[in-house]
Motif scaffolding. Structure first.
Motif, PDB file in Angstrom:
ATOM      1  N   LEU A   1     109.706  63.294 125.097  1.00  0.00           N
ATOM      2  CA  LEU A   1     108.527  62.731 125.751  1.00  0.00           C
ATOM      3  C   LEU A   1     108.918  61.725 126.825  1.00  0.00           C
ATOM      4  CD1 LEU A   1     106.127  62.189 122.687  1.00  0.00           C
ATOM      5  CD2 LEU A   1     105.938  63.908 124.501  1.00  0.00           C
ATOM      6  N   ASN A   2     109.957  60.946 126.558  1.00  0.00           N
ATOM      7  CA  ASN A   2     110.406  59.971 127.557  1.00  0.00           C
ATOM      8  C   ASN A   2     111.019  60.642 128.770  1.00  0.00           C
ATOM      9  OD1 ASN A   2     109.579  57.911 125.830  1.00  0.00           O
ATOM     10  ND2 ASN A   2     111.595  57.722 124.876  1.00  0.00           N
ATOM     11  N   LEU A   3     111.694  61.754 128.565  1.00  0.00           N
ATOM     12  CA  LEU A   3     112.331  62.451 129.681  1.00  0.00           C
ATOM     13  C   LEU A   3     111.340  63.276 130.497  1.00  0.00           C
ATOM     14  CD1 LEU A   3     115.606  63.703 127.938  1.00  0.00           C
ATOM     15  CD2 LEU A   3     115.371  61.812 129.566  1.00  0.00           C
ATOM     16  N   SER A   4     110.237  63.672 129.908  1.00  0.00           N
ATOM     17  CA  SER A   4     109.262  64.513 130.593  1.00  0.00           C
ATOM     18  C   SER A   4     108.341  63.672 131.468  1.00  0.00           C
ATOM     19  CB  SER A   4     108.433  65.302 129.575  1.00  0.00           C
ATOM     20  OG  SER A   4     109.263  66.122 128.773  1.00  0.00           O
ATOM     21  N   HIS A   5     107.686  64.360 132.410  1.00  0.00           N
ATOM     22  CA  HIS A   5     106.739  63.688 133.304  1.00  0.00           C
ATOM     23  C   HIS A   5     105.515  63.239 132.526  1.00  0.00           C
ATOM     24  CE1 HIS A   5     103.868  63.189 136.674  1.00  0.00           C
ATOM     25  NE2 HIS A   5     104.964  62.889 137.362  1.00  0.00           N
ATOM     26  N   ALA A   6     104.907  62.162 132.971  1.00  0.00           N
ATOM     27  CA  ALA A   6     103.755  61.623 132.255  1.00  0.00           C
ATOM     28  C   ALA A   6     102.597  62.597 132.231  1.00  0.00           C
ATOM     29  CB  ALA A   6     103.327  60.299 132.883  1.00  0.00           C
ATOM     30  N   HIS A   7     102.465  63.412 133.286  1.00  0.00           N
ATOM     31  CA  HIS A   7     101.362  64.373 133.363  1.00  0.00           C
ATOM     32  C   HIS A   7     101.859  65.801 133.157  1.00  0.00           C
ATOM     33  CE1 HIS A   7      98.736  61.167 134.754  1.00  0.00           C
ATOM     34  NE2 HIS A   7      99.672  60.820 135.626  1.00  0.00           N
ATOM     35  N   ALA A   8     102.943  65.956 132.407  1.00  0.00           N
ATOM     36  CA  ALA A   8     103.465  67.296 132.132  1.00  0.00           C
ATOM     37  C   ALA A   8     102.479  68.077 131.264  1.00  0.00           C
ATOM     38  CB  ALA A   8     104.810  67.201 131.424  1.00  0.00           C
ATOM     39  N   PRO A   9     102.374  69.390 131.472  1.00  0.00           N
ATOM     40  CA  PRO A   9     101.449  70.196 130.661  1.00  0.00           C
ATOM     41  C   PRO A   9     101.830  70.151 129.180  1.00  0.00           C
ATOM     42  CG  PRO A   9     102.256  71.446 132.554  1.00  0.00           C
ATOM     43  CD  PRO A   9     103.063  70.188 132.483  1.00  0.00           C
ATOM     44  N   ALA A  10     100.813  70.161 128.352  1.00  0.00           N
ATOM     45  CA  ALA A  10     101.043  70.100 126.911  1.00  0.00           C
ATOM     46  C   ALA A  10     101.825  71.301 126.389  1.00  0.00           C
ATOM     47  CB  ALA A  10      99.706  69.968 126.182  1.00  0.00           C
ATOM     48  N   PRO A  11     101.540  72.539 126.843  1.00  0.00           N
ATOM     49  CA  PRO A  11     102.333  73.672 126.339  1.00  0.00           C
ATOM     50  C   PRO A  11     103.818  73.548 126.671  1.00  0.00           C
ATOM     51  CG  PRO A  11     100.299  74.465 127.332  1.00  0.00           C
ATOM     52  CD  PRO A  11     100.396  73.013 127.665  1.00  0.00           C
ATOM     53  N   ALA A  12     104.134  73.033 127.869  1.00  0.00           N
ATOM     54  CA  ALA A  12     105.543  72.866 128.237  1.00  0.00           C
ATOM     55  C   ALA A  12     106.208  71.804 127.364  1.00  0.00           C
ATOM     56  CB  ALA A  12     105.657  72.500 129.713  1.00  0.00           C
ATOM     57  N   LEU A  13     105.495  70.712 127.086  1.00  0.00           N
ATOM     58  CA  LEU A  13     106.049  69.675 126.218  1.00  0.00           C
ATOM     59  C   LEU A  13     106.302  70.210 124.808  1.00  0.00           C
ATOM     60  CD1 LEU A  13     104.004  66.503 127.242  1.00  0.00           C
ATOM     61  CD2 LEU A  13     106.460  66.852 127.504  1.00  0.00           C
ATOM     62  N   LYS A  14     105.349  70.976 124.297  1.00  0.00           N
ATOM     63  CA  LYS A  14     105.512  71.545 122.956  1.00  0.00           C
ATOM     64  C   LYS A  14     106.698  72.495 122.911  1.00  0.00           C
ATOM     65  CE  LYS A  14     100.567  71.301 121.922  1.00  0.00           C
ATOM     66  NZ  LYS A  14      99.339  72.099 121.635  1.00  0.00           N
TER      67      LYS A  14
ATOM     68  N   ASP B   1      98.851  64.352 119.121  1.00  0.00           N
ATOM     69  CA  ASP B   1      98.934  63.247 120.074  1.00  0.00           C
ATOM     70  C   ASP B   1      98.685  63.716 121.501  1.00  0.00           C
ATOM     71  OD1 ASP B   1      99.478  61.628 117.971  1.00  0.00           O
ATOM     72  OD2 ASP B   1     101.588  61.295 118.447  1.00  0.00           O
ATOM     73  N   LEU B   2      99.139  64.898 121.838  1.00  0.00           N
ATOM     74  CA  LEU B   2      98.916  65.419 123.187  1.00  0.00           C
ATOM     75  C   LEU B   2      97.440  65.708 123.420  1.00  0.00           C
ATOM     76  CD1 LEU B   2     101.961  67.826 123.617  1.00  0.00           C
ATOM     77  CD2 LEU B   2     101.631  65.588 124.664  1.00  0.00           C
ATOM     78  N   ASP B   3      96.759  66.205 122.406  1.00  0.00           N
ATOM     79  CA  ASP B   3      95.311  66.414 122.546  1.00  0.00           C
ATOM     80  C   ASP B   3      94.586  65.097 122.723  1.00  0.00           C
ATOM     81  OD1 ASP B   3      95.719  69.104 122.276  1.00  0.00           O
ATOM     82  OD2 ASP B   3      95.219  69.172 120.131  1.00  0.00           O
ATOM     83  N   THR B   4      95.004  64.073 121.966  1.00  0.00           N
ATOM     84  CA  THR B   4      94.385  62.759 122.087  1.00  0.00           C
ATOM     85  C   THR B   4      94.626  62.163 123.470  1.00  0.00           C
ATOM     86  OG1 THR B   4      94.706  62.394 119.723  1.00  0.00           O
ATOM     87  CG2 THR B   4      94.243  60.454 121.075  1.00  0.00           C
ATOM     88  N   ARG B   5      95.839  62.327 123.999  1.00  0.00           N
ATOM     89  CA  ARG B   5      96.167  61.823 125.332  1.00  0.00           C
ATOM     90  C   ARG B   5      95.366  62.550 126.410  1.00  0.00           C
ATOM     91  NH1 ARG B   5     102.292  61.995 127.491  1.00  0.00           N
ATOM     92  NH2 ARG B   5     101.727  64.201 127.740  1.00  0.00           N
ATOM     93  N   LYS B   6      95.182  63.843 126.207  1.00  0.00           N
ATOM     94  CA  LYS B   6      94.413  64.623 127.194  1.00  0.00           C
ATOM     95  C   LYS B   6      92.975  64.179 127.229  1.00  0.00           C
ATOM     96  CE  LYS B   6      93.220  69.376 128.382  1.00  0.00           C
ATOM     97  NZ  LYS B   6      93.348  70.811 128.004  1.00  0.00           N
ATOM     98  N   GLN B   7      92.383  63.916 126.070  1.00  0.00           N
ATOM     99  CA  GLN B   7      91.009  63.453 126.033  1.00  0.00           C
ATOM    100  C   GLN B   7      90.885  62.064 126.632  1.00  0.00           C
ATOM    101  OE1 GLN B   7      89.773  63.723 121.959  1.00  0.00           O
ATOM    102  NE2 GLN B   7      89.731  65.977 121.928  1.00  0.00           N
ATOM    103  N   ALA B   8      91.902  61.225 126.428  1.00  0.00           N
ATOM    104  CA  ALA B   8      91.837  59.873 126.987  1.00  0.00           C
ATOM    105  C   ALA B   8      91.964  59.917 128.510  1.00  0.00           C
ATOM    106  CB  ALA B   8      92.952  59.016 126.387  1.00  0.00           C
TER     107      ALA B   8
END
Length: 250
Positions: free
Chosen positions: A115-128, A243-250
């Motif tokens: 998560l720290n290495l990825s972009h703050a607005h990286a897509p959730a599927p790519a992060l997963k 957490d990614l869903d929560t971040r997306k809603q926020a």
């Protein structure tokens, strides 16, 4: 013309001579037919085979003690990690509750690093996907470390019977050579050499059978350990998705 008494005397002399000959042959045989006595009486090739099989049998039990203890500890830690991660609701909560579980901390740190290495607005599927890849690499590394030394048991189980058979064939060959030299087919002369030769086959089976059984037991234990690691990883990825869903809603 020979009388019946002369025939009886000749037969008696023949029996006495046969008994003396058998006694002379028996006196030349090794009196100690225990496994240690047969080992001492064997030739150098058979002795080398027996020593190698004894070392293989000892190595089998050493692997069982060392690898069995480490596997039990690892499975206990994995079960603790799964229990801790199931009680957490998010990654932050899991980081707080996983203080006593090194495995849970390692899985959480791996995901947090991604998560720290990825972009703050990286897509959730790519992060997963990236987090799942890192988890798979971590699981594979732990399983590889656990399987080190197990291959030795498979080798012993496959090779030891043939090594023992080689010692048996060599010993029987020497027995037949001794028969040809002494020109005697007396069973008392042949039996000790054959017994020494068969000792190699018996020791080969003694080394191979426990190795195969222990290998199967440890393999099943490692597969169960791998399943526990995957269960712990699934809990971490589940919290990441939450957490990614929560971040997306926020």
């Amino acid at each position: 013309m020979r009388t019946p008494s002369s025939y009886l005397q000749a037969a008696t002399c023949g029996v006495v001579l046969s008994l003396l000959h058998a006694g002379a042959q028996a006196s030349a045989l090794p009196h100690d037919m225990s496994p240690l006595g047969m080992f001492i009486a064997a030739d150098q090739v058979v002795k080398s085979v027996l020593i190698g099989l004894l070392i293989a049998a000892l190595a089998t039990w050493v692997v069982l003690l060392v690898k069995g203890a480490s596997l039990l500890k690892a499975r206990r830690d994995a079960a603790q990690a799964v229990a801790v991660l199931k009680q957490a609701t998010c990654l932050a909560d899991a980081a707080i509750k996983s203080g006593a579980s090194l495995l849970a901390q390692g899985l959480l740190d791996d995901v947090q690093q991604e998560l720290n290495l990825s972009h703050a607005h990286a897509p959730a599927p790519a992060l997963k996907e990236r987090a799942g890849f890192r988890q798979e690499q971590l699981i594979a590394h732990k399983v590889r470390n656990m399987t080190q030394g197990i291959g030795l048991l498979a080798s012993i189980g496959a090779v030891a019977p043939f090594v023992g058979l080689f010692g048996t064939v060599w010993g029987i060959m020497n027995s037949f050579i001794g028969i040809a030299v002494s020109q005697s087919t007396n069973l008392a002369t042949v039996a000790p050499g054959i017994a020494e030769a068969l000792l190699a086959t018996a020791l080969g089976l003694v080394a191979a059978i426990p190795a195969v059984v222990i290998y199967n037991v440890l393999s099943r234990g490692i597969n169960q350990y791998k399943a526990q690691l995957r269960a712990a990883s699934a809990q971490v990825l589940l919290m990441l998705s939450r957490d990614l869903d929560t971040r997306k809603q926020a």
